[in-house]
Enzyme design. Sequence first.
Site, PDB file in Angstrom:
ATOM      1  N   ASN A  51       0.814  -1.211   0.000  1.00  0.00           N
ATOM      2  CA  ASN A  51       0.000   0.000   0.000  1.00  0.00           C
ATOM      3  C   ASN A  51       0.851   1.265   0.000  1.00  0.00           C
ATOM      4  O   ASN A  51       0.374   2.353   0.344  1.00  0.00           O
ATOM      5  CB  ASN A  51      -0.952   0.023   1.200  1.00  0.00           C
ATOM      6  CG  ASN A  51      -2.177   0.880   0.936  1.00  0.00           C
ATOM      7  OD1 ASN A  51      -2.647   0.980  -0.197  1.00  0.00           O
ATOM      8  ND2 ASN A  51      -2.703   1.514   1.987  1.00  0.00           N
ATOM      9  N   ARG A  52       2.106   1.114  -0.378  1.00  0.00           N
ATOM     10  CA  ARG A  52       2.992   2.256  -0.654  1.00  0.00           C
ATOM     11  C   ARG A  52       3.696   2.036  -1.998  1.00  0.00           C
ATOM     12  O   ARG A  52       4.629   2.775  -2.330  1.00  0.00           O
ATOM     13  CB  ARG A  52       4.059   2.413   0.446  1.00  0.00           C
ATOM     14  CG  ARG A  52       3.555   2.505   1.857  1.00  0.00           C
ATOM     15  CD  ARG A  52       2.761   3.759   2.137  1.00  0.00           C
ATOM     16  NE  ARG A  52       2.428   3.854   3.565  1.00  0.00           N
ATOM     17  CZ  ARG A  52       1.393   3.266   4.135  1.00  0.00           C
ATOM     18  NH1 ARG A  52       0.580   2.497   3.401  1.00  0.00           N
ATOM     19  NH2 ARG A  52       1.147   3.417   5.433  1.00  0.00           N
ATOM     20  N   HIS A  91      -9.239  -2.914   6.020  1.00  0.00           N
ATOM     21  CA  HIS A  91      -8.016  -2.852   6.837  1.00  0.00           C
ATOM     22  C   HIS A  91      -8.375  -3.033   8.309  1.00  0.00           C
ATOM     23  O   HIS A  91      -9.537  -2.941   8.698  1.00  0.00           O
ATOM     24  CB  HIS A  91      -7.310  -1.503   6.659  1.00  0.00           C
ATOM     25  CG  HIS A  91      -6.785  -1.261   5.278  1.00  0.00           C
ATOM     26  ND1 HIS A  91      -5.451  -1.065   5.011  1.00  0.00           N
ATOM     27  CD2 HIS A  91      -7.412  -1.195   4.076  1.00  0.00           C
ATOM     28  CE1 HIS A  91      -5.286  -0.874   3.719  1.00  0.00           C
ATOM     29  NE2 HIS A  91      -6.464  -0.946   3.126  1.00  0.00           N
ATOM     30  N   TYR A 151      -4.059  10.377   8.243  1.00  0.00           N
ATOM     31  CA  TYR A 151      -2.910   9.466   8.162  1.00  0.00           C
ATOM     32  C   TYR A 151      -2.342   9.551   6.743  1.00  0.00           C
ATOM     33  O   TYR A 151      -2.614   8.698   5.918  1.00  0.00           O
ATOM     34  CB  TYR A 151      -3.405   8.050   8.473  1.00  0.00           C
ATOM     35  CG  TYR A 151      -2.365   6.972   8.615  1.00  0.00           C
ATOM     36  CD1 TYR A 151      -1.905   6.271   7.505  1.00  0.00           C
ATOM     37  CD2 TYR A 151      -1.877   6.611   9.865  1.00  0.00           C
ATOM     38  CE1 TYR A 151      -0.972   5.252   7.623  1.00  0.00           C
ATOM     39  CE2 TYR A 151      -0.954   5.591  10.002  1.00  0.00           C
ATOM     40  CZ  TYR A 151      -0.502   4.912   8.871  1.00  0.00           C
ATOM     41  OH  TYR A 151       0.416   3.900   8.997  1.00  0.00           O
ATOM     42  N   GLU A 173     -11.383   0.938   7.628  1.00  0.00           N
ATOM     43  CA  GLU A 173     -10.739   0.389   8.822  1.00  0.00           C
ATOM     44  C   GLU A 173     -11.856  -0.192   9.683  1.00  0.00           C
ATOM     45  O   GLU A 173     -12.672   0.546  10.241  1.00  0.00           O
ATOM     46  CB  GLU A 173      -9.984   1.482   9.571  1.00  0.00           C
ATOM     47  CG  GLU A 173      -8.918   2.196   8.748  1.00  0.00           C
ATOM     48  CD  GLU A 173      -7.631   1.390   8.631  1.00  0.00           C
ATOM     49  OE1 GLU A 173      -7.531   0.336   9.311  1.00  0.00           O
ATOM     50  OE2 GLU A 173      -6.727   1.804   7.881  1.00  0.00           O
TER      51      GLU A 173
END
Length: 358
Positions: A51-52, A91, A151, A173
């Site tokens: 996820n980066r 998530h 975030y 989330e």
Amino acid sequence: MQLAYWLCDNYLKDPLATLIVENTHLHILPSMNPDGFALRRRGNANNVDLNRDFPDQFFPNNDDIKQRQPETRAIMNWIKQEHFTASASLHGGALVANYPWDGSRDTRKQYYGCPDDKAFRYMASMYSQSHYNMSLSKEFEGGITNGALWYPIYGGMQDWNYIHGGCFELTLEISDVKWPKASELLVIWKQNKMSMLNLVASLVKTGVHGRIFAADTGRPIPGSLMVKGIDSKINASGTFGDYHRIIAPGQSYEVVASMEGFKPKRTRVMLGREAMNLDFILDPDGALKGTKPLRNDCGCSCNDDGASNKPFLLREAYLWLYLLALFSLLALYLLFRRRMASRLAAHRHPPPKRTVAV
């Protein structure tokens, strides 16, 4: 997985399940990072945080295709291939519905909304308010948050899907516990059940849906759709020309359909709580020279340029075959008439008998 089971078990029994099954193509990916899941860590087998790993709109860190992880490449290809309308990534570690943008140009922690901010807030609020207790959060007002404010991350899947796939993605989330026990999963499912069902059903119940056609041929075309005042567009499919545009209900919008080689058309709609069907028929702009031939998913051209239009050439070939068959039938008919005339003449004037010596 419980969502998949529930839909299969309740189709034709529950109206919401029936609505979803009969009106959406729902894809469920159990895990984007199976190796990391097995190893109980964020990184995949190469210890890269997936996820980066997506290309980012602000920074070129992930622009090298050779360095991209196989899972990331697979997801990117999948998104482009399936032409998704919306998606949700599940998530753990918090209890909130997160929406774009996930980062900002100057990397500061701040509210940084995308062009479809109203639509995303509507989707996130629907999820949160349908949840067992997400909307009661003391940390996040209404149980939703803008990613850059909460975030900030760069190279995430959420923003890439929206920018490059036209896919409205939320990051959900769904548990304060990062690694909940297996025995707790059914409880988490029950707490998120109505949120997940209502989110999927909202894609059918709200927004603007329709198809784009060419006026001269009547065929669907892969045009694009924009809403005035919102700097983003979605593309209709190449095969059916269908589009599905998510916009927040309760206000008036000017919707514009366009396609290279055609005159754009626009109309104003008042979108209530129910979805609206809106088809567009685009007129050719007459400037065929210099325009690219239309393409569909079968790879053939759909314009009127005989030099590059395969359907036109096929129609021309069929015409010649038809004429050839017509001439052949005419020739056979004349030959038949001639033979019949000869037989009639022979019957009326029989030839003299021959004398044969034995």
